[in-house]
Scaffold this motif. Structure first.
Motif, mmCIF file in Angstrom:
data_model
loop_
_atom_site.group_PDB
_atom_site.id
_atom_site.type_symbol
_atom_site.label_atom_id
_atom_site.label_comp_id
_atom_site.label_asym_id
_atom_site.label_seq_id
_atom_site.Cartn_x
_atom_site.Cartn_y
_atom_site.Cartn_z
ATOM 1 N N ALA A 175 -5.645 3.410 -5.277
ATOM 2 C CA ALA A 175 -4.441 2.706 -5.719
ATOM 3 C C ALA A 175 -4.486 1.225 -5.384
ATOM 4 C CB ALA A 175 -3.204 3.350 -5.095
ATOM 5 N N GLN A 176 -5.049 0.889 -4.223
ATOM 6 C CA GLN A 176 -5.051 -0.504 -3.784
ATOM 7 C C GLN A 176 -6.435 -0.876 -3.236
ATOM 8 O OE1 GLN A 176 -1.961 -1.503 -1.005
ATOM 9 N NE2 GLN A 176 -2.340 -3.693 -1.136
ATOM 10 N N PRO A 177 -7.368 -1.236 -4.117
ATOM 11 C CA PRO A 177 -8.712 -1.632 -3.664
ATOM 12 C C PRO A 177 -8.710 -3.065 -3.144
ATOM 13 C CG PRO A 177 -8.603 -1.729 -6.047
ATOM 14 C CD PRO A 177 -7.261 -1.216 -5.586
ATOM 15 N N ASP A 178 -8.001 -3.270 -2.033
ATOM 16 C CA ASP A 178 -7.861 -4.605 -1.473
ATOM 17 C C ASP A 178 -9.097 -4.976 -0.664
ATOM 18 O OD1 ASP A 178 -7.608 -3.026 0.773
ATOM 19 O OD2 ASP A 178 -5.498 -3.516 1.132
ATOM 20 N N HIS A 179 -9.064 -6.139 -0.029
ATOM 21 C CA HIS A 179 -10.246 -6.630 0.682
ATOM 22 C C HIS A 179 -10.645 -5.698 1.819
ATOM 23 C CE1 HIS A 179 -12.714 -9.383 3.175
ATOM 24 N NE2 HIS A 179 -13.037 -9.912 2.014
ATOM 25 N N ALA A 180 -9.672 -5.152 2.538
ATOM 26 C CA ALA A 180 -9.992 -4.228 3.637
ATOM 27 C C ALA A 180 -10.713 -2.995 3.105
ATOM 28 C CB ALA A 180 -8.718 -3.828 4.372
ATOM 29 N N PHE A 181 -10.268 -2.488 1.955
ATOM 30 C CA PHE A 181 -10.951 -1.349 1.346
ATOM 31 C C PHE A 181 -12.377 -1.719 0.952
ATOM 32 C CE2 PHE A 181 -12.441 1.072 -2.242
ATOM 33 C CZ PHE A 181 -12.151 2.374 -1.882
ATOM 34 N N LEU A 182 -12.551 -2.891 0.350
ATOM 35 C CA LEU A 182 -13.888 -3.321 -0.073
ATOM 36 C C LEU A 182 -14.822 -3.453 1.116
ATOM 37 C CD1 LEU A 182 -12.863 -6.068 -2.667
ATOM 38 C CD2 LEU A 182 -13.476 -3.682 -3.137
ATOM 39 N N MET A 183 -14.328 -3.980 2.226
ATOM 40 C CA MET A 183 -15.155 -4.105 3.429
ATOM 41 C C MET A 183 -15.598 -2.737 3.929
ATOM 42 S SD MET A 183 -15.577 -7.355 4.299
ATOM 43 C CE MET A 183 -15.883 -7.356 6.077
ATOM 44 N N ALA A 184 -14.684 -1.773 3.925
ATOM 45 C CA ALA A 184 -15.031 -0.424 4.362
ATOM 46 C C ALA A 184 -16.016 0.228 3.402
ATOM 47 C CB ALA A 184 -13.767 0.420 4.484
ATOM 48 N N MET A 185 -15.800 0.022 2.118
ATOM 49 C CA MET A 185 -16.658 0.633 1.112
ATOM 50 C C MET A 185 -18.086 0.104 1.182
ATOM 51 S SD MET A 185 -16.137 0.553 -3.004
ATOM 52 C CE MET A 185 -17.591 0.487 -4.042
ATOM 53 N N GLN A 186 -18.258 -1.192 1.402
ATOM 54 C CA GLN A 186 -19.609 -1.737 1.415
ATOM 55 C C GLN A 186 -20.401 -1.292 2.651
ATOM 56 O OE1 GLN A 186 -18.982 -5.979 1.192
ATOM 57 N NE2 GLN A 186 -19.063 -6.267 3.392
ATOM 58 N N ARG A 187 -19.702 -0.816 3.682
ATOM 59 C CA ARG A 187 -20.391 -0.280 4.862
ATOM 60 C C ARG A 187 -20.762 1.189 4.692
ATOM 61 N NH1 ARG A 187 -16.468 -3.686 7.619
ATOM 62 N NH2 ARG A 187 -15.031 -1.911 7.755
#
Length: 210
Positions: A175-187
């Motif tokens: 629902a909210q692919p914000d910067h915090a989500f992107l940081m977690a996803m790239q790890r």
């Protein structure tokens, strides 16, 4: 407002620790998938631009000689970014120059960087490559100017980021692919990505139902 600053540098080489310096910087502000503001400037760091860099970017020693000082440009760029989270394509490169140039300008660099190379590798393993120009062409995103110039590359990286966020919403239920989500996803490793996505989507549904 969920704003993200997308940055690109042109430089004299690949490593500030080896004495390489920035010749140009551009930052675009992305909000809800749309570029809403821009900053771009050449900069004069008092170093020579190698001929192979001029061939790649079109940036000449004459252009840099008449540009504002690197210190002034970096102070302006830092003020423009403020405390926004940041994104770059191949972020380890841009983050090194952001930190090094800001340090030379007497500025702190507390910003967290997400990387569209890492994110695209997780989401699009089928892409022919994860170079910026290849991904832009693969997804038929607009080319906004000459490649290997900072503003054009920053705008293309922003277009790619908007596509990544759109696909996370529509294909993966985030629902909210914000910067915090992107940081977690790239790890997250590619093998663990399905579990990661399911957990995030389930968490969002639980929050909505509460």
């Amino acid at each position: 407002m969920n704003r993200i600053a997308v940055i690109d540098f042109e430089t004299t080489g690949i490593s500030p620790s080896a004495g390489d310096r920035a010749t140009e910087v551009a930052v675009v502000i992305l909000e809800q998938g749309r570029v809403v503001d821009r900053y771009q400037s050449l900069m004069n760091a008092g170093v020579r631009v190698p001929s192979f860099i001029t061939q790649l970017t079109g940036i000449t020693n004459a252009m840099v000689a008449t540009a504002p000082s690197a210190e002034r440009v970096m102070r302006e760029a830092a003020e423009f970014v403020g405390d926004l989270p940041m994104v770059a394509h191949n972020a380890s490169f841009d983050r090194r120059f952001w930190c090094a140039e800001l340090a030379l300008a007497g500025q702190a660099a507390p910003h967290a960087f997400a990387c569209t190379v890492l994110l695209s590798r997780r989401l699009y393993p089928e892409a022919p490559s994860h170079r910026l120009g290849t991904l832009v062409d693969h997804f038929r995103l607009p080319r906004t100017g000459q490649a290997h110039r900072a503003l054009a590359d920053a705008e293309m990286a922003a277009e790619l980021l908007a596509r990544i966020q759109q696909d996370l919403r529509t294909r993966h239920g985030v629902a909210q692919p914000d910067h915090a989500f992107l940081m977690a996803m790239q790890r997250c490793t590619r093998a663990a990505l399905p579990t990661f996505m399911q957990a995030r989507a389930k968490g969002a549904l639980s929050s909505a139902a509460a």
